[in-house]
Design a protein around this motif. Structure first.
Motif, PDB file in Angstrom:
ATOM      1  N   ARG A 117      21.217  -6.682  -5.986  1.00  0.00           N
ATOM      2  CA  ARG A 117      20.911  -5.811  -7.129  1.00  0.00           C
ATOM      3  C   ARG A 117      21.766  -6.177  -8.333  1.00  0.00           C
ATOM      4  O   ARG A 117      21.277  -6.264  -9.458  1.00  0.00           O
ATOM      5  N   PHE A 118      23.060  -6.404  -8.100  1.00  0.00           N
ATOM      6  CA  PHE A 118      23.970  -6.778  -9.181  1.00  0.00           C
ATOM      7  C   PHE A 118      23.510  -8.086  -9.831  1.00  0.00           C
ATOM      8  O   PHE A 118      23.435  -8.192 -11.059  1.00  0.00           O
TER       9      PHE A 118
ATOM     10  N   LEU B 269      34.064  -9.884  -4.320  1.00  0.00           N
ATOM     11  CA  LEU B 269      32.886  -9.131  -3.892  1.00  0.00           C
ATOM     12  C   LEU B 269      32.697  -9.139  -2.375  1.00  0.00           C
ATOM     13  O   LEU B 269      31.628  -8.792  -1.875  1.00  0.00           O
TER      14      LEU B 269
ATOM     15  N   GLU C  62      22.735  -6.208  -0.106  1.00  0.00           N
ATOM     16  CA  GLU C  62      21.746  -5.621  -1.017  1.00  0.00           C
ATOM     17  C   GLU C  62      22.372  -5.213  -2.352  1.00  0.00           C
ATOM     18  O   GLU C  62      21.725  -5.272  -3.392  1.00  0.00           O
ATOM     19  N   ASP C  63      23.659  -4.815  -2.338  1.00  0.00           N
ATOM     20  CA  ASP C  63      24.362  -4.517  -3.588  1.00  0.00           C
ATOM     21  C   ASP C  63      24.557  -5.788  -4.411  1.00  0.00           C
ATOM     22  O   ASP C  63      24.393  -5.786  -5.638  1.00  0.00           O
ATOM     23  N   LEU C  64      24.912  -6.884  -3.751  1.00  0.00           N
ATOM     24  CA  LEU C  64      25.051  -8.172  -4.436  1.00  0.00           C
ATOM     25  C   LEU C  64      23.726  -8.599  -5.057  1.00  0.00           C
ATOM     26  O   LEU C  64      23.690  -9.057  -6.202  1.00  0.00           O
TER      27      LEU C  64
ATOM     28  N   ASP D 287      33.588  -7.242  -0.017  1.00  0.00           N
ATOM     29  CA  ASP D 287      33.253  -5.995   0.672  1.00  0.00           C
ATOM     30  C   ASP D 287      31.953  -5.356   0.171  1.00  0.00           C
ATOM     31  O   ASP D 287      31.615  -4.239   0.553  1.00  0.00           O
ATOM     32  N   TRP D 288      31.223  -6.053  -0.676  1.00  0.00           N
ATOM     33  CA  TRP D 288      29.933  -5.548  -1.155  1.00  0.00           C
ATOM     34  C   TRP D 288      28.854  -5.862  -0.130  1.00  0.00           C
ATOM     35  O   TRP D 288      28.824  -6.957   0.442  1.00  0.00           O
ATOM     36  N   ALA D 289      27.950  -4.939   0.051  1.00  0.00           N
ATOM     37  CA  ALA D 289      26.808  -5.163   0.936  1.00  0.00           C
ATOM     38  C   ALA D 289      25.862  -6.189   0.304  1.00  0.00           C
ATOM     39  O   ALA D 289      25.766  -6.257  -0.927  1.00  0.00           O
TER      40      ALA D 289
ATOM     41  N   TYR E 206      20.403  -7.442 -11.881  1.00  0.00           N
ATOM     42  CA  TYR E 206      20.714  -6.736 -13.130  1.00  0.00           C
ATOM     43  C   TYR E 206      21.352  -7.683 -14.155  1.00  0.00           C
ATOM     44  O   TYR E 206      21.061  -7.597 -15.350  1.00  0.00           O
TER      45      TYR E 206
END
Length: 144
Positions: free
Chosen positions: A128-129, A118, A124-126, A120-122, A132
C-alpha cells in the motif's frame, strides 16, 4: 480545521521531514555520492542517457546548476559525454563504467536501509505504501 486540512498539514510536515532525512543520510549511505548526484545518475540510467538540458527541464533547475553538477560528475569519472549520432552538435550524457558501479553500490545500500527501517511492516502495508508513493509521484509529475 477540517479532517482533510489536518491530513494535508500532516502530509506536508512528514514529507518535509522525509526530505530532510534523505539529504542528511545520503552521504552516510554512500560517501562518494550525494543525493543530487545519485538522482542524476539514476535518471541517466533510467533514460539510457540524455542531454544536460533534459536534466534541467526534468528537475526544473537552471541550466547552470545542472552544468556544475554534470561537470563534477564527469570529473569524478561517473558520467561521460557522447556525441548524438543523429546530431553531432549535441552531447548526450551517459553513465561511465565507474558511475554504473557506484550507482549499483549506492542502490544496494539504500535498499538495505529501507529494508531495515521497514522490517516490521506487514507485506500488505509495504504494498500500500509503495502504491501510494507511486500515485503521489505520478500526480506530482502531472501537476508541478
Amino acid at each position: 480545521m477540517s479532517g482533510a486540512e489536518e491530513a494535508l498539514d500532516t502530509i506536508q510536515h512528514e514529507l518535509t521531514a522525509f526530505a530532510r532525512r534523505a539529504r542528511a543520510t545520503a552521504a552516510r549511505m554512500h560517501p562518494e555520492l550525494s543525493l543530487v548526484s545519485y538522482t542524476i545518475l539514476a535518471h541517466l540510467e533510467d533514460q539510457q542517457g540524455c542531454r544536460a538540458t533534459d536534466l534541467a527541464a526534468y528537475y526544473l533547475l537552471d541550466k547552470s546548476t545542472v552544468s556544475r553538477q554534470v561537470a563534477a560528475l564527469e570529473q569524478a569519472g561517473l558520467l561521460e559525454r557522447r556525441r548524438d549520432p543523429a546530431d553531432h552538435r549535441v552531447h548526450v550524457l551517459h553513465l561511465a563504467p565507474r558511475g554504473v558501479e557506484l550507482l549499483a553500490s549506492a542502490r544496494t545500500r539504500r535498499r538495505d536501509t529501507f529494508q531495515e527501517r521497514l522490517a516490521d511492516w506487514a507485506p500488505e502495508d509495504l504494498a500500500r505504501f509503495a502504491a501510494y508513493l507511486v500515485r503521489y509521484n505520478e500526480s506530482a509529475a502531472t501537476h508541478p
